[in-house]
Scaffold this motif. Structure first.
Motif, PDB file in Angstrom:
ATOM      1  N   PHE A 140     -30.313  13.306   4.411  1.00  0.00           N
ATOM      2  CA  PHE A 140     -30.817  14.073   5.545  1.00  0.00           C
ATOM      3  C   PHE A 140     -32.319  13.986   5.750  1.00  0.00           C
ATOM      4  O   PHE A 140     -32.818  14.344   6.814  1.00  0.00           O
ATOM      5  CB  PHE A 140     -30.346  15.516   5.436  1.00  0.00           C
ATOM      6  CG  PHE A 140     -28.864  15.649   5.660  1.00  0.00           C
ATOM      7  CD1 PHE A 140     -28.342  15.563   6.936  1.00  0.00           C
ATOM      8  CD2 PHE A 140     -27.996  15.807   4.600  1.00  0.00           C
ATOM      9  CE1 PHE A 140     -26.982  15.651   7.162  1.00  0.00           C
ATOM     10  CE2 PHE A 140     -26.626  15.896   4.807  1.00  0.00           C
ATOM     11  CZ  PHE A 140     -26.122  15.818   6.092  1.00  0.00           C
ATOM     12  N   LEU A 141     -33.069  13.519   4.765  1.00  0.00           N
ATOM     13  CA  LEU A 141     -34.494  13.278   5.009  1.00  0.00           C
ATOM     14  C   LEU A 141     -34.699  11.986   5.793  1.00  0.00           C
ATOM     15  O   LEU A 141     -35.763  11.758   6.363  1.00  0.00           O
ATOM     16  CB  LEU A 141     -35.273  13.228   3.692  1.00  0.00           C
ATOM     17  CG  LEU A 141     -36.791  13.211   3.819  1.00  0.00           C
ATOM     18  CD1 LEU A 141     -37.308  14.494   4.481  1.00  0.00           C
ATOM     19  CD2 LEU A 141     -37.465  13.003   2.467  1.00  0.00           C
ATOM     20  N   SER A 142     -33.674  11.123   5.819  1.00  0.00           N
ATOM     21  CA  SER A 142     -33.719   9.848   6.547  1.00  0.00           C
ATOM     22  C   SER A 142     -34.777   8.895   6.020  1.00  0.00           C
ATOM     23  O   SER A 142     -35.339   8.088   6.760  1.00  0.00           O
ATOM     24  CB  SER A 142     -33.942  10.077   8.058  1.00  0.00           C
ATOM     25  OG  SER A 142     -32.812  10.674   8.638  1.00  0.00           O
ATOM     26  N   ALA A 143     -35.071   8.974   4.724  1.00  0.00           N
ATOM     27  CA  ALA A 143     -35.972   8.014   4.083  1.00  0.00           C
ATOM     28  C   ALA A 143     -35.246   6.686   3.879  1.00  0.00           C
ATOM     29  O   ALA A 143     -34.030   6.598   4.086  1.00  0.00           O
ATOM     30  CB  ALA A 143     -36.468   8.584   2.758  1.00  0.00           C
ATOM     31  N   PRO A 144     -35.946   5.618   3.466  1.00  0.00           N
ATOM     32  CA  PRO A 144     -35.294   4.321   3.281  1.00  0.00           C
ATOM     33  C   PRO A 144     -34.150   4.383   2.279  1.00  0.00           C
ATOM     34  O   PRO A 144     -34.180   5.174   1.325  1.00  0.00           O
ATOM     35  CB  PRO A 144     -36.428   3.430   2.764  1.00  0.00           C
ATOM     36  CG  PRO A 144     -37.673   4.060   3.277  1.00  0.00           C
ATOM     37  CD  PRO A 144     -37.413   5.539   3.245  1.00  0.00           C
ATOM     38  N   VAL A 145     -33.154   3.557   2.493  1.00  0.00           N
ATOM     39  CA  VAL A 145     -32.008   3.492   1.588  1.00  0.00           C
ATOM     40  C   VAL A 145     -32.482   3.092   0.190  1.00  0.00           C
ATOM     41  O   VAL A 145     -33.219   2.123   0.021  1.00  0.00           O
ATOM     42  CB  VAL A 145     -30.967   2.473   2.103  1.00  0.00           C
ATOM     43  CG1 VAL A 145     -29.818   2.343   1.109  1.00  0.00           C
ATOM     44  CG2 VAL A 145     -30.439   2.894   3.466  1.00  0.00           C
ATOM     45  N   GLY A 146     -32.070   3.860  -0.797  1.00  0.00           N
ATOM     46  CA  GLY A 146     -32.467   3.580  -2.167  1.00  0.00           C
ATOM     47  C   GLY A 146     -33.680   4.373  -2.601  1.00  0.00           C
ATOM     48  O   GLY A 146     -34.472   3.907  -3.421  1.00  0.00           O
ATOM     49  N   THR A 147     -33.830   5.598  -2.055  1.00  0.00           N
ATOM     50  CA  THR A 147     -34.926   6.464  -2.474  1.00  0.00           C
ATOM     51  C   THR A 147     -34.366   7.817  -2.906  1.00  0.00           C
ATOM     52  O   THR A 147     -33.460   8.360  -2.273  1.00  0.00           O
ATOM     53  CB  THR A 147     -35.954   6.692  -1.342  1.00  0.00           C
ATOM     54  OG1 THR A 147     -35.283   7.161  -0.160  1.00  0.00           O
ATOM     55  CG2 THR A 147     -36.689   5.405  -1.022  1.00  0.00           C
ATOM     56  N   GLY A 148     -34.918   8.349  -3.983  1.00  0.00           N
ATOM     57  CA  GLY A 148     -34.466   9.630  -4.507  1.00  0.00           C
ATOM     58  C   GLY A 148     -35.600  10.380  -5.171  1.00  0.00           C
ATOM     59  O   GLY A 148     -36.724   9.878  -5.284  1.00  0.00           O
ATOM     60  N   MET A 149     -35.293  11.589  -5.637  1.00  0.00           N
ATOM     61  CA  MET A 149     -36.323  12.442  -6.216  1.00  0.00           C
ATOM     62  C   MET A 149     -35.733  13.293  -7.333  1.00  0.00           C
ATOM     63  O   MET A 149     -34.614  13.797  -7.227  1.00  0.00           O
ATOM     64  CB  MET A 149     -36.902  13.355  -5.131  1.00  0.00           C
ATOM     65  CG  MET A 149     -38.043  14.244  -5.575  1.00  0.00           C
ATOM     66  SD  MET A 149     -38.538  15.372  -4.238  1.00  0.00           S
ATOM     67  CE  MET A 149     -37.317  16.682  -4.436  1.00  0.00           C
ATOM     68  N   LEU A 150     -36.496  13.431  -8.400  1.00  0.00           N
ATOM     69  CA  LEU A 150     -36.130  14.298  -9.527  1.00  0.00           C
ATOM     70  C   LEU A 150     -37.181  15.392  -9.661  1.00  0.00           C
ATOM     71  O   LEU A 150     -38.381  15.106  -9.645  1.00  0.00           O
ATOM     72  CB  LEU A 150     -36.057  13.483 -10.820  1.00  0.00           C
ATOM     73  CG  LEU A 150     -35.986  14.266 -12.136  1.00  0.00           C
ATOM     74  CD1 LEU A 150     -34.675  15.057 -12.236  1.00  0.00           C
ATOM     75  CD2 LEU A 150     -36.125  13.316 -13.325  1.00  0.00           C
ATOM     76  N   TRP A 151     -36.724  16.637  -9.776  1.00  0.00           N
ATOM     77  CA  TRP A 151     -37.629  17.746 -10.070  1.00  0.00           C
ATOM     78  C   TRP A 151     -37.236  18.379 -11.399  1.00  0.00           C
ATOM     79  O   TRP A 151     -36.043  18.636 -11.636  1.00  0.00           O
ATOM     80  CB  TRP A 151     -37.571  18.821  -8.983  1.00  0.00           C
ATOM     81  CG  TRP A 151     -38.354  20.064  -9.338  1.00  0.00           C
ATOM     82  CD1 TRP A 151     -39.686  20.267  -9.178  1.00  0.00           C
ATOM     83  CD2 TRP A 151     -37.848  21.270  -9.936  1.00  0.00           C
ATOM     84  NE1 TRP A 151     -40.054  21.514  -9.632  1.00  0.00           N
ATOM     85  CE2 TRP A 151     -38.943  22.151 -10.097  1.00  0.00           C
ATOM     86  CE3 TRP A 151     -36.588  21.692 -10.351  1.00  0.00           C
ATOM     87  CZ2 TRP A 151     -38.801  23.431 -10.653  1.00  0.00           C
ATOM     88  CZ3 TRP A 151     -36.436  22.959 -10.904  1.00  0.00           C
ATOM     89  CH2 TRP A 151     -37.534  23.811 -11.051  1.00  0.00           C
ATOM     90  N   ILE A 152     -38.208  18.575 -12.258  1.00  0.00           N
ATOM     91  CA  ILE A 152     -38.004  19.280 -13.521  1.00  0.00           C
ATOM     92  C   ILE A 152     -39.101  20.333 -13.652  1.00  0.00           C
ATOM     93  O   ILE A 152     -40.283  20.027 -13.461  1.00  0.00           O
ATOM     94  CB  ILE A 152     -38.036  18.329 -14.731  1.00  0.00           C
ATOM     95  CG1 ILE A 152     -36.909  17.293 -14.636  1.00  0.00           C
ATOM     96  CG2 ILE A 152     -37.914  19.115 -16.043  1.00  0.00           C
ATOM     97  CD1 ILE A 152     -36.892  16.311 -15.791  1.00  0.00           C
TER      98      ILE A 152
END
Length: 435
Positions: free
Chosen positions: A268-280
């Motif tokens: 839903f952010l519509s960023a490029p395919v193959g992008t992600g995020m980790l929060w710790i």
């Protein structure tokens, strides 16, 4: 040739980063979006959700709006706006002028501004955000990085995402942890019922509760905050799969009360395919082992989770333009619009005999994803007819106790496209009834 190459590089440099005054978004859309926002500034997000003039401005930013296929599987992966596509192409051209130079000395320096903007969007510290490739990678980093011993328990559900289920099962097979899975029959319109089921499964050996924020298959919004509050009373950490919530629901990660959060940015952010995020959470970083090797695996530096080696720097930089596009709309407006689109078609198909929904239409329990089924037909049959006859792209779902076709619009989806979906489902249901 050398002169042309120098001109090209100067042109690339002049274009600026995603967060500069001459970013692609600012050059292409800023004026139009500002005018559209000015026109509706007196309206609430719920009122803006139904303003087709406003959303036509947003739709023009997507090339998918002119596709010959009606794309209603944004729960899988969303198309990027044109400026995001152009950013990736621009940076890819730059890299190929001299990969070792432009990758490591130029674009590698652009990760920190992206991290800062993601943190601002997530409501967190930049030093709590790692950039990776998708929710599976982010969550596997946590799942395999946790120091769990034989007999330690993890509570999840049968309705969680398969890649995550398999990660816990592999730890169970290899190391002897106990992986317990609840089973829910959705839709559920009672948060306390869900919380009670998790709490009933807790024993003195329970260390982790895993929660999917928005159930991938049917869009049920789980009461993450309430589950986290309950878990903390028992001294239990919570891992949240936010693949389908981040960039759609209007929230800040710390508000949830969880310890770990992973998401895909290409939904839903519509960023490029193959992008992600980790929060710790900052104080938890040092105890999580990196999924990929790092020279200081017990460091409290979130960047230890980014030791990937050579990666696609152009794709990473494209995240910046996706954030610009998202912020120009506003998180709450976006959430209400996608929910409006879901309810628009879902309420209409309920009038057809034999058509059923697997998703609540109440706003606190769902947003963009909705499951639909037709009596006497498999999800594969319904999806096949929608695609073959009507060129409507959806996703058939048969998983545990869930059997439906997943339909997921996005901000570029038009009402005309949803009218065609409604008409198509009505015709398919009528044909089945006659057969």
């Amino acid at each position: 040739m050398a002169h042309n190459r120098r001109d090209f590089v100067k042109k690339m440099a002049a274009a600026g980063s995603a967060f500069s005054l001459n970013s692609l978004f600012n050059v292409t859309h800023a004026a139009d979006f500002a005018a559209a926002n000015q026109r509706v500034q007196h309206l609430s997000p719920l009122e803006v959700a139904a303003d087709e003039t406003y959303w036509s401005t947003i739709q023009q930013g997507y090339t998918a709006s002119s596709s010959s296929i009606i794309i209603l599987n944004n729960g899988g992966v969303s198309p990027s706006p044109l400026v995001v596509q152009q950013a990736v192409e621009r940076y890819n051209q730059m890299v190929n002028q001299g990969p070792s130079y432009y990758m490591w000395r130029i674009l590698d320096q652009g990760r920190e501004p992206v991290r800062e903007k993601l943190a601002l969007l997530a409501g967190t510290l930049p030093d709590e955000i790692a950039i990776n490739r998708n929710a599976t990678e982010a969550l596997n980093t946590v799942i395999y990085g946790l120091d769990l011993a034989k007999g330690d328990e993890v509570i999840g559900t049968l309705q969680d995402y398969p890649n995550i289920i398999q990660a816990y099962r592999q730890r169970a097979q290899r190391e002897g942890i106990v992986y317990k899975q609840l089973s829910f029959k959705f839709p559920i319109e009672d948060d306390e019922q869900i919380v009670r089921e998790y709490e009933k499964a807790i024993t003195p050996r329970t260390k982790i509760i895993h929660v999917t924020h928005v159930i991938n298959w049917v869009g049920q919004i789980m009461p993450v905050q309430k589950i986290c509050q309950m878990a903390k009373k028992h001294g239990i950490e919570v891992v949240v799969d936010g693949a389908h919530s981040f960039g759609l629901l209007d929230f800040k990660i710390p508000e949830l009360g969880c310890d770990y959060f992973g998401t895909s940015l290409h939904k839903f952010l519509s960023a490029p395919v193959g992008t992600g995020m980790l929060w710790i959470k900052k104080e938890k970083i040092s105890k999580i082992w990196p999924l990929l090797c790092n020279s200081q695996p017990k460091s409290d530096d979130i960047r230890k989770f980014e030791t990937l080696g050579t990666r696609s720097f152009p794709i990473e930089q494209g995240i910046g333009e996706a954030i610009n596009f998202h912020n120009a709309i506003g998180g709450k407006r976006k959430e209400e619009r996608v929910r409006f689109l879901k309810n628009y078609w879902a309420e209409k198909v309920l009038k057809f005999p034999g058509v059923k929904l697997s998703t609540s239409l109440k706003p606190q329990f769902s947003c963009g994803i909705c499951g639909v089924s037709i009596d006497g037909m498999t999800p594969g049959e319904v999806e096949g007819k929608l695609m073959a006859k009507y060129k409507i792209n959806t996703s058939p779902t048969v998983w545990e106790n869930i059997s439906c076709v997943r339909v997921t619009p996005h901000v570029y989806t038009t009402l005309a496209e949803l009218d065609k979906l409604v008409k198509s489902i009505g015709e398919i249901a009528a044909e089945k009834k006659k057969a």
